[in-house]
Enzyme design. Sequence first.
Site, PDB file in Angstrom:
ATOM      1  NE  ARG A   1      -4.121  -1.707   2.361  1.00  0.00           N
ATOM      2  CZ  ARG A   1      -4.079  -2.919   2.915  1.00  0.00           C
ATOM      3  NH1 ARG A   1      -2.968  -3.334   3.519  1.00  0.00           N
ATOM      4  NH2 ARG A   1      -5.137  -3.708   2.882  1.00  0.00           N
ATOM      5  CB  ILE A   2       3.576   2.439   2.211  1.00  0.00           C
ATOM      6  CG1 ILE A   2       2.685   2.497   3.465  1.00  0.00           C
ATOM      7  CG2 ILE A   2       4.564   3.600   2.226  1.00  0.00           C
ATOM      8  CD1 ILE A   2       3.433   2.268   4.772  1.00  0.00           C
TER       9      ILE A   2
ATOM     10  CB  ALA B   1      10.245   0.898   6.237  1.00  0.00           C
ATOM     11  NE  ARG B   2       8.115  -0.759  12.430  1.00  0.00           N
ATOM     12  CZ  ARG B   2       7.103   0.043  12.112  1.00  0.00           C
ATOM     13  NH1 ARG B   2       7.329   1.118  11.361  1.00  0.00           N
ATOM     14  NH2 ARG B   2       5.879  -0.234  12.522  1.00  0.00           N
TER      15      ARG B   2
ATOM     16  CG  ASP C   1       9.979   9.086  10.009  1.00  0.00           C
ATOM     17  OD1 ASP C   1       9.985  10.155  10.656  1.00  0.00           O
ATOM     18  OD2 ASP C   1       9.063   8.251  10.086  1.00  0.00           O
TER      19      ASP C   1
ATOM     20  CD  GLU D   1      11.991   4.517  15.927  1.00  0.00           C
ATOM     21  OE1 GLU D   1      10.833   4.346  16.358  1.00  0.00           O
ATOM     22  OE2 GLU D   1      12.263   4.617  14.721  1.00  0.00           O
TER      23      GLU D   1
ATOM     24  CG  HIS E   1       8.668   6.014  13.949  1.00  0.00           C
ATOM     25  ND1 HIS E   1       9.019   4.795  14.476  1.00  0.00           N
ATOM     26  CD2 HIS E   1       7.722   5.739  13.012  1.00  0.00           C
ATOM     27  CE1 HIS E   1       8.320   3.834  13.907  1.00  0.00           C
ATOM     28  NE2 HIS E   1       7.519   4.389  13.009  1.00  0.00           N
TER      29      HIS E   1
END
Length: 326
Positions: A154-155, A234-235, A259, A264, A282
């Site tokens: 989707r992204i 993403a991650r 991001d 984190e 993020h």
Amino acid sequence: MPKVLIAPSTLAKIEGPFLKALREAGFELVFPERAVQMTEDELLKKLQGISASLAGSEPYTRRVIEANPQLRVIARAGVGYDAVDLAAATERGIAVTICPGTNQDAVAEHTFTLMLALAKGLIPQHLATMDGKWPRGATLPLRGRTLGIAGLGRIGKAVALRGIAFGMPLLAYEPMPDMAFVQQHGIKLVPMDQLLAESDYLTLHIPLTPESRNLICTRTINLMKPTAFLINTARGGLVNEPELYEALKARKIAGAGLDVFDQEPPGNNPFFTLDNVVVTPHAAGVDLQSRDDMALASAQSIVALSVGGWPSHQIVNPDVRSRFKW
């Protein structure tokens, strides 16, 4: 009265349809004391007496899950669930849900924010101009430059549509592609190594798995053009941070927009010393619209499960059904 923890810091002190849905279903709402992402120890304590968590990115580890046997649902206000020990949740009969279709446009917009900031030298131009200088100079275009998309879910699809609008040729790596979308939009599917080698802007939109961890490392960076930019919304675990840092410092690639981080919040991360990096906290998936959409979808999954429903399109551990009981 069952209690729901509203964990994401982005939902602190706001009203919205998600709160109305939970209140009308008879839930008592509990909020963290501080509007920050909770640590494992903080979450461990805050979940006591909680039946369901409307969850952010805080760590639902085995330790946290096993200490809270009353927990029935972890409803992620997002689409990633790597912060949840899925095996532990399933063993304990806890349903884990996500919110597909709610934040892909927010992430895609943020991806291009990072891309444009790097291409146009936004941060250094802003800082120099504010300092009384006038740093005019030619910047980099997006049009005509190859956009490589790792992951065409989707992204990735939302990113592709924006790349088309910017006049960018599109490459993608995707093990299970939607061929109708690929053919409609003229996307060239390639193996990962070819994607790395041919992209001018490489953006990551794949889940973090044991296989994808440290995808971006010295070996893969060496395949990239020295003029290429990496974007990761993403991650953080997709990137071997020390190896990317060394590559950026040595200008083996042109720059990176990050991001997400392996830890984190990231603390005093070495990336922060580099002038060819743009970072955000993020934040890609959360704009006002996606925030509200994700919160409502999460709340609705909690309500549905509490009354015997089974929102299968949101549940990521369907094997829990035989042992799930509210």
